[in-house]
Design a protein around this motif. Structure first.
Motif, PDB file in Angstrom:
ATOM      1  N   ARG A   1       9.054   5.808  10.673  1.00 34.94           N
ATOM      2  CA  ARG A   1       8.437   5.085   9.554  1.00 34.94           C
ATOM      3  C   ARG A   1       8.670   5.889   8.266  1.00 34.94           C
ATOM      4  O   ARG A   1       7.779   6.549   7.754  1.00 34.94           O
ATOM      5  N   GLY A   2       9.894   5.814   7.773  1.00 35.79           N
ATOM      6  CA  GLY A   2      10.296   6.624   6.617  1.00 35.79           C
ATOM      7  C   GLY A   2      10.288   5.872   5.302  1.00 35.79           C
ATOM      8  O   GLY A   2      10.627   6.431   4.265  1.00 35.79           O
ATOM      9  N   LEU A   3       9.912   4.577   5.312  1.00 30.44           N
ATOM     10  CA  LEU A   3       9.903   3.783   4.076  1.00 30.44           C
ATOM     11  C   LEU A   3       8.499   3.759   3.481  1.00 30.44           C
ATOM     12  O   LEU A   3       7.523   3.497   4.181  1.00 30.44           O
ATOM     13  N   THR A   4       8.404   4.043   2.199  1.00 27.25           N
ATOM     14  CA  THR A   4       7.119   4.041   1.503  1.00 27.25           C
ATOM     15  C   THR A   4       6.870   2.680   0.858  1.00 27.25           C
ATOM     16  O   THR A   4       7.740   1.813   0.871  1.00 27.25           O
ATOM     17  N   ASN A   5       5.668   2.519   0.260  1.00 23.63           N
ATOM     18  CA  ASN A   5       5.343   1.272  -0.431  1.00 23.63           C
ATOM     19  C   ASN A   5       6.324   1.008  -1.575  1.00 23.63           C
ATOM     20  O   ASN A   5       6.743  -0.125  -1.809  1.00 23.63           O
ATOM     21  N   ARG A   6       6.723   2.074  -2.289  1.00 27.21           N
ATOM     22  CA  ARG A   6       7.695   1.962  -3.381  1.00 27.21           C
ATOM     23  C   ARG A   6       9.004   1.364  -2.866  1.00 27.21           C
ATOM     24  O   ARG A   6       9.601   0.482  -3.481  1.00 27.21           O
ATOM     25  N   HIS A   7       9.455   1.846  -1.690  1.00 24.52           N
ATOM     26  CA  HIS A   7      10.706   1.335  -1.104  1.00 24.52           C
ATOM     27  C   HIS A   7      10.575  -0.135  -0.728  1.00 24.52           C
ATOM     28  O   HIS A   7      11.438  -0.948  -1.034  1.00 24.52           O
ATOM     29  N   ILE A   8       9.465  -0.464  -0.045  1.00 27.85           N
ATOM     30  CA  ILE A   8       9.322  -1.815   0.512  1.00 27.85           C
ATOM     31  C   ILE A   8       9.196  -2.859  -0.606  1.00 27.85           C
ATOM     32  O   ILE A   8       9.704  -3.980  -0.491  1.00 27.85           O
ATOM     33  N   GLN A   9       8.544  -2.502  -1.713  1.00 27.61           N
ATOM     34  CA  GLN A   9       8.418  -3.435  -2.837  1.00 27.61           C
ATOM     35  C   GLN A   9       9.789  -3.750  -3.443  1.00 27.61           C
ATOM     36  O   GLN A   9      10.107  -4.888  -3.759  1.00 27.61           O
ATOM     37  N   LEU A  10      10.606  -2.704  -3.601  1.00 30.01           N
ATOM     38  CA  LEU A  10      11.931  -2.914  -4.209  1.00 30.01           C
ATOM     39  C   LEU A  10      12.897  -3.575  -3.224  1.00 30.01           C
ATOM     40  O   LEU A  10      13.773  -4.331  -3.625  1.00 30.01           O
ATOM     41  N   ILE A  11      12.735  -3.313  -1.912  1.00 26.06           N
ATOM     42  CA  ILE A  11      13.545  -4.005  -0.898  1.00 26.06           C
ATOM     43  C   ILE A  11      13.226  -5.504  -0.953  1.00 26.06           C
ATOM     44  O   ILE A  11      14.115  -6.349  -0.866  1.00 26.06           O
TER      45      ILE A  11
ATOM     46  N   ARG B   1       5.453   2.823   6.301  1.00 28.14           N
ATOM     47  CA  ARG B   1       4.310   3.676   6.639  1.00 28.14           C
ATOM     48  C   ARG B   1       2.985   2.914   6.672  1.00 28.14           C
ATOM     49  O   ARG B   1       2.122   3.206   7.466  1.00 28.14           O
ATOM     50  N   ASN B   2       2.808   1.943   5.784  1.00 29.87           N
ATOM     51  CA  ASN B   2       1.529   1.241   5.715  1.00 29.87           C
ATOM     52  C   ASN B   2       1.752  -0.264   5.590  1.00 29.87           C
ATOM     53  O   ASN B   2       1.568  -0.845   4.516  1.00 29.87           O
ATOM     54  N   PRO B   3       2.178  -0.920   6.713  1.00 34.68           N
ATOM     55  CA  PRO B   3       2.524  -2.352   6.625  1.00 34.68           C
ATOM     56  C   PRO B   3       1.373  -3.252   6.202  1.00 34.68           C
ATOM     57  O   PRO B   3       1.582  -4.253   5.530  1.00 34.68           O
ATOM     58  N   GLU B   4       0.119  -2.899   6.563  1.00 31.50           N
ATOM     59  CA  GLU B   4      -1.026  -3.753   6.225  1.00 31.50           C
ATOM     60  C   GLU B   4      -1.202  -3.888   4.713  1.00 31.50           C
ATOM     61  O   GLU B   4      -1.657  -4.922   4.222  1.00 31.50           O
ATOM     62  N   LYS B   5      -0.822  -2.860   3.974  1.00 33.54           N
ATOM     63  CA  LYS B   5      -0.964  -2.887   2.520  1.00 33.54           C
ATOM     64  C   LYS B   5       0.325  -3.372   1.837  1.00 33.54           C
ATOM     65  O   LYS B   5       0.299  -4.229   0.947  1.00 33.54           O
ATOM     66  N   SER B   6       1.474  -2.808   2.264  1.00 33.17           N
ATOM     67  CA  SER B   6       2.726  -3.058   1.542  1.00 33.17           C
ATOM     68  C   SER B   6       3.320  -4.441   1.803  1.00 33.17           C
ATOM     69  O   SER B   6       3.901  -5.057   0.906  1.00 33.17           O
TER      70      SER B   6
ATOM     71  N   ALA C   1       4.181  -7.241  -1.114  1.00 34.21           N
ATOM     72  CA  ALA C   1       5.577  -7.637  -1.347  1.00 34.21           C
ATOM     73  C   ALA C   1       5.749  -9.149  -1.270  1.00 34.21           C
ATOM     74  O   ALA C   1       6.437  -9.762  -2.096  1.00 34.21           O
ATOM     75  N   ILE C   2       5.102  -9.792  -0.284  1.00 33.16           N
ATOM     76  CA  ILE C   2       5.248 -11.241  -0.096  1.00 33.16           C
ATOM     77  C   ILE C   2       4.550 -12.020  -1.217  1.00 33.16           C
ATOM     78  O   ILE C   2       5.091 -12.994  -1.739  1.00 33.16           O
TER      79      ILE C   2
END
Length: 470
Positions: free
Chosen positions: A20-30, A238-243, A247-248
């Protein structure tokens, strides 16, 4: 993908060692990167020529439908954090066949999309190096993306972060420049004056009638390919419940900004009949105002957009192969991870398949023709994936109502919207039968599902054989 009689969901996850190496910053931009596909930059010229200004409504309708698909996916992924992607919940809720079909189709989707992206990159590179062999450009591109993905998942996240930042900056800059040009009444070399009235002055919002409006959907839907990537990346967040919900939920505003506003600005500055079908209107706008350096810069931006999409494809397909292999539905070599916790064999195999783009470009020099063919096949297969997400959601509501009740991220009007979105995808498939080039792609797509059915029977027998031997 779970065969409920053989492998339970927990067993699937116990063996998985993706980091789980992706942060909230990564997931938002992905998520943003997934919402701004190559189709917007490369295909919007053709969609405008087909539908005229009504293309704005086309993008709004497709975006509206896909927002609900993503909400369904979000609720399902968060209902059970053991799900690593939509192939997992499809296998669990609809049966092992669904997991197999979704997993392999998603892999094939991204291979086809990756080929389209490689074709687009080749077209953009030729802007600077017209004499360089196009197959050579494609080869260098595939090799570079492979090397970058063989590093770590965090590096993938960083690459997507910066690729997406470049795309956002470019679109925002285009909107600002366009507003300035409209406000000063800029006159182009062709004698066109920039004004908002250009959008509706030439034949109204539907100058090509309903047939032109419907024709716009065929190419426009490809611009949204990759919007579901945020679900594939969930396993390494790292934190799917929040990110994931964050993102959606931001999808509608992104679609209005990046699609609707950008295309409205383009058609205000350049009347829609003057926009060339085989050129990127983003690049052409800056060429028209006589800033060659800016045109090169925008060409670089659309190049990074295609590279971002291809990069996402290599990432997601290798993870899908990893999951399929864990279930015994793909060769076991694909479940082996490198020292950096990266599915290297899956990456190599996908990159080898992407090399088909090099062969296509070698034999069919018309880049736009190749792009149209592969994007239609890709759009069809992605509609299948999105439909399976909705079917999984309907099964979840029927089989596990208690999980829906407890959900902190419920899909609005879940059952009604699922059926409406499914009806929309059926309508889209019918539309593809009306145009010659898209009809060709529609006629060959069933061959993929026949091949999958044969493959599934083989895998099923193999699993039963292994159970007997144990």
């Amino acid at each position: 993908m779970e065969d409920q009689t053989e492998i339970s969901p927990p067993a699937r996850v116990k063996n998985a060692t993706l980091q789980r190496g992706l942060t909230n910053r990564h997931i938002q931009l992905i998520a943003i990167g997934g919402a701004i596909g190559t189709g917007l930059f490369m295909g919007s010229g053709k969609t405008i020529s087909l539908a005229g200004p009504s293309i704005i409504f086309v993008y709004m309708i497709i975006g509206f439908v896909l927002f609900f698909v993503m909400r369904a996916m979000g609720e399902l992924l968060l209902s059970n954090l053991e799900y690593k992607s939509f192939s997992d919940f499809a296998g669990d809720l609809l049966g092992p066949w669904a997991g197999f079909f979704v997993g392999w189709t998603y892999w094939f989707c991204w291979v086809i999309t990756g080929i389209a992206d490689i074709v687009a990159i080749t077209s953009y590179i030729s802007y600077w190096a017209p004499n360089f062999p196009e197959w050579g450009t494609s080869f260098i591109c595939v090799l570079t993306l492979l090397i970058l993905n063989l590093a770590t998942v965090k590096l993938f996240g960083e690459m997507e972060f910066w690729f997406s930042m470049i795309k956002i900056t470019a679109i925002v800059s285009l909107i600002i420049v366009g507003i300035v040009l409209i406000s000063i009444g800029f006159e182009s070399p062709a004698g066109h004056t920039a004004a908002l009235e250009n959008i509706w002055n030439d034949g109204g919002m539907f100058p090509k009638g309903l047939s032109g409006f419907f024709a716009g959907f065929q190419i426009a839907i490809f611009a949204f390919v990759g919007i579901e990537l945020v679900g594939t990346a969930a396993a390494e967040t790292r934190n799917p419940e929040k990110s994931l919900p964050k993102a959606i939920n931001a999808i509608p505003i992104r679609i209005i900004t990046f699609y609707v506003l950008a295309l409205a600005i383009i058609m205000s500055v350049t009347p829609w009949r003057s926009i060339l079908a085989d050129k990127s209107p983003f690049v052409e706008l800056f060429v028209m105002i006589g800033i060659p350096a800016a045109a090169s810069l925008v060409n670089f931006v659309v190049l990074t957009a295609a590279a971002s999409s291809a990069n996402s494809g290599i990432f997601s397909t290798s993870r899908m192969l990893f999951g399929l292999s864990k279930e015994g539905e793909a060769p076991k070599q694909f479940s082996q991870l490198s020292k950096r916790a990266v599915p290297a064999n899956g990456l190599l195999f996908t990159s080898l398949c992407l090399s088909c783009g090099i062969i296509l470009i070698y034999f069919i020099p018309d880049v736009m023709h190749v792009f149209t063919l592969v994007t239609t096949v890709s759009a069809l297969l992605f509609m299948f994936i999105w439909s399976m997400i909705l079917c999984s959601y309907l099964a979840y509501r029927k089989k596990r109502p208690q999980l829906h009740e407890k959900s902190i991220y419920k899909m609005p009007l879940g059952i009604i919207m699922s059926w409406l979105c499914l009806a929309f995808f059926v309508f889209m498939t019918v539309l593809l039968a009306f145009e010659h080039d898209t009809r060709q792609a529609l006629s060959v797509t069933p061959l993929w599902f026949i091949a999958l059915a044969v493959g599934y029977q083989y895998v099923k027998k193999n699993k039963q054989k292994n159970l007997i031997q144990k």
